[in-house]
Design a protein around this motif. Structure first.
Motif, PDB file in Angstrom:
ATOM      1  N   ARG A 135      -7.674 -21.674 -53.166  1.00 37.91           N
ATOM      2  CA  ARG A 135      -7.956 -20.239 -53.103  1.00 37.91           C
ATOM      3  C   ARG A 135      -8.768 -19.779 -54.313  1.00 37.91           C
ATOM      4  NH1 ARG A 135      -4.952 -17.176 -49.659  1.00 37.91           N
ATOM      5  NH2 ARG A 135      -6.735 -15.754 -49.901  1.00 37.91           N
ATOM      6  N   ASP A 167      -3.204 -22.431 -57.603  1.00 39.74           N
ATOM      7  CA  ASP A 167      -3.626 -22.509 -56.199  1.00 39.74           C
ATOM      8  C   ASP A 167      -5.142 -22.703 -56.224  1.00 39.74           C
ATOM      9  OD1 ASP A 167      -4.307 -22.194 -53.544  1.00 39.74           O
ATOM     10  OD2 ASP A 167      -2.989 -20.473 -53.210  1.00 39.74           O
ATOM     11  N   GLU A 198     -12.311 -20.595 -53.601  1.00 38.06           N
ATOM     12  CA  GLU A 198     -12.865 -19.665 -52.603  1.00 38.06           C
ATOM     13  C   GLU A 198     -13.367 -18.379 -53.266  1.00 38.06           C
ATOM     14  OE1 GLU A 198     -11.123 -16.782 -49.038  1.00 38.06           O
ATOM     15  OE2 GLU A 198      -9.981 -18.563 -49.655  1.00 38.06           O
ATOM     16  N   TYR A 199     -12.529 -17.770 -54.090  1.00 42.05           N
ATOM     17  CA  TYR A 199     -12.900 -16.482 -54.686  1.00 42.05           C
ATOM     18  C   TYR A 199     -13.878 -16.646 -55.848  1.00 42.05           C
ATOM     19  CZ  TYR A 199      -9.622 -13.841 -51.849  1.00 42.05           C
ATOM     20  OH  TYR A 199      -8.979 -13.238 -50.779  1.00 42.05           O
ATOM     21  N   GLY A 237      -9.845 -14.844 -58.123  1.00 45.76           N
ATOM     22  CA  GLY A 237     -10.037 -16.254 -58.442  1.00 45.76           C
ATOM     23  C   GLY A 237      -9.291 -16.652 -59.695  1.00 45.76           C
ATOM     24  N   ASP A 287     -13.474 -10.292 -56.750  1.00 42.42           N
ATOM     25  CA  ASP A 287     -13.405 -11.719 -56.412  1.00 42.42           C
ATOM     26  C   ASP A 287     -13.082 -12.558 -57.653  1.00 42.42           C
ATOM     27  OD1 ASP A 287     -13.938 -11.467 -53.679  1.00 42.42           O
ATOM     28  OD2 ASP A 287     -16.102 -11.393 -54.024  1.00 42.42           O
ATOM     29  N   TYR A 339      -5.519 -16.751 -58.925  1.00 45.23           N
ATOM     30  CA  TYR A 339      -5.143 -17.961 -58.182  1.00 45.23           C
ATOM     31  C   TYR A 339      -5.234 -19.200 -59.069  1.00 45.23           C
ATOM     32  CZ  TYR A 339      -4.729 -15.727 -53.595  1.00 45.23           C
ATOM     33  OH  TYR A 339      -4.306 -14.962 -52.526  1.00 45.23           O
TER      34      TYR A 339
END
Length: 339
Positions: A81, A78, A84-85, A70, A66, A73
């Protein structure tokens, strides 16, 4: 604002030594992720992400995946995203300070400064992969959430000065100006002067602010005070000349611009303004000479070519004027297409 050249998002990029740092990150990476990291460092971000996403279906999922996703991204810009990670990575390993920093920066760059602050407060050591100075971003987050005292403390820490010192107010005023928080910037600039009337560049900052606001008489007073304290500062002569040119004191402006150029011949601004001033005085040949010098130094500045076209037109050189004006229009269009 025209008197700051800032980055699109006002971040302080750290380039020195980054290549070596990136190599170290790759060499120390978990073997499972070394290849993906290498791809990312080569600029093949999508390939790196695709490789990492394939690993996401593995059972069990590789530890640290993750975080790697992350970080990839984040590098791709980004930020949703990345958030999120990196949130998953932070939950899985709260001791991963790099994940916290990248998550905080992703929140900031994604337009969520309030969410960024608690994360960046925890981690103020710069990690090369972040590609920014996180302590600077923390200060900007405080500004954007209107917590100005905390912003001042952050910038004081960044510049190794006392939080309540005149210098800390000056540094914060400059950052506030960059973020277009003009009233607070003026308040902080005035506080810096009140604490230390002889602090270099404090009067200069106030002069810039007043000039931007078209408060020309106040700007002139501040620039004159700066020159009394700092007579070797080329930019102050230039800005004071700009102020005089706005009230049509062209002889005074020309004299000050010459001093600015004597002190620093590497800046195009004084040459451009000199061209404008000389054109207003009817000294077209000298105007052309000054603007040609500016165009040689920075051939992609549309303002220079536009003024040069006007000066040629004043001289009756129609062909040269049309060429310069056309070039100015092309350069301006190009800049507008790539802001």
């Amino acid at each position: 604002m025209v008197f700051w050249l800032c980055t699109a998002i006002a971040t302080a990029l750290q380039t020195a030594g980054q290549s070596a740092a990136s190599h170290e990150l790759v060499s120390k990476a978990d073997p499972d992720f070394a290849h993906a990291r290498a791809l990312a460092q080569q600029g093949k971000i999508d390939d790196a992400i695709a490789e990492l996403l394939l690993r996401e279906t593995n059972t069990p999922k590789p530890k640290g995946l993750d975080f790697e996703l992350g970080a990839a991204y984040y590098k791709k810009s980004d930020y949703p995203r990345a958030i999120e990670y990196l949130n998953k990575a932070n939950a899985a390993d709260p001791s991963n300070t790099e994940a916290q920093q990248l998550l905080g920066l992703s929140y900031y760059l994604g337009g969520h400064p309030a969410e960024a602050i608690p994360l960046l407060e925890k981690v103020q050591t710069w990690f090369p992969r972040a590609n920014v100075d996180a302590s600077y971003i923390l200060g900007i987050c405080y500004i954007q959430t209107k917590d100005y005292p905390q912003a001042r403390k952050a910038f004081a820490r960044m510049f190794d000065v006392e939080p309540d010192s005149a210098a800390s107010y000056l540094f914060t005023a400059r950052m506030l100006l960059r973020q277009e928080f003009d009233p607070i910037a003026e308040e902080y600039g005035q506080k810096a002067v009140a604490l230390d009337p002889k602090l270099p560049l404090a009067h200069f900052l106030l002069g810039e602010l007043y000039l931007y606001k078209s408060r020309v008489p106040e700007a002139i007073v501040e620039f004159q005070k700066e020159l009394a304290l700092n007579p070797g500062h080329a930019a102050t002569y230039y800005k004071l000349a700009d102020a005089y040119s706005r009230i049509q004191k062209f002889d005074d402006a020309e004299r000050l611009l010459q001093r600015s150029i004597w002190l620093d011949s590497t800046s195009t601004g004084p040459y451009i303004l000199m061209g404008k001033v000389l054109e207003k005085k009817g000294e077209f040949e000298l105007s052309v000479r000054s603007l040609q010098r500016a165009a040689t130094m920075d051939p992609n500045n549309p303002t220079t070519h536009h003024l040069l076209g006007q000066a040629y037109r004043d001289l009756g050189k129609k062909e040269e004027a049309e060429s310069e004006l056309k070039l100015a229009e092309q350069l301006q269009s190009k800049q507008d297409a790539h802001p």
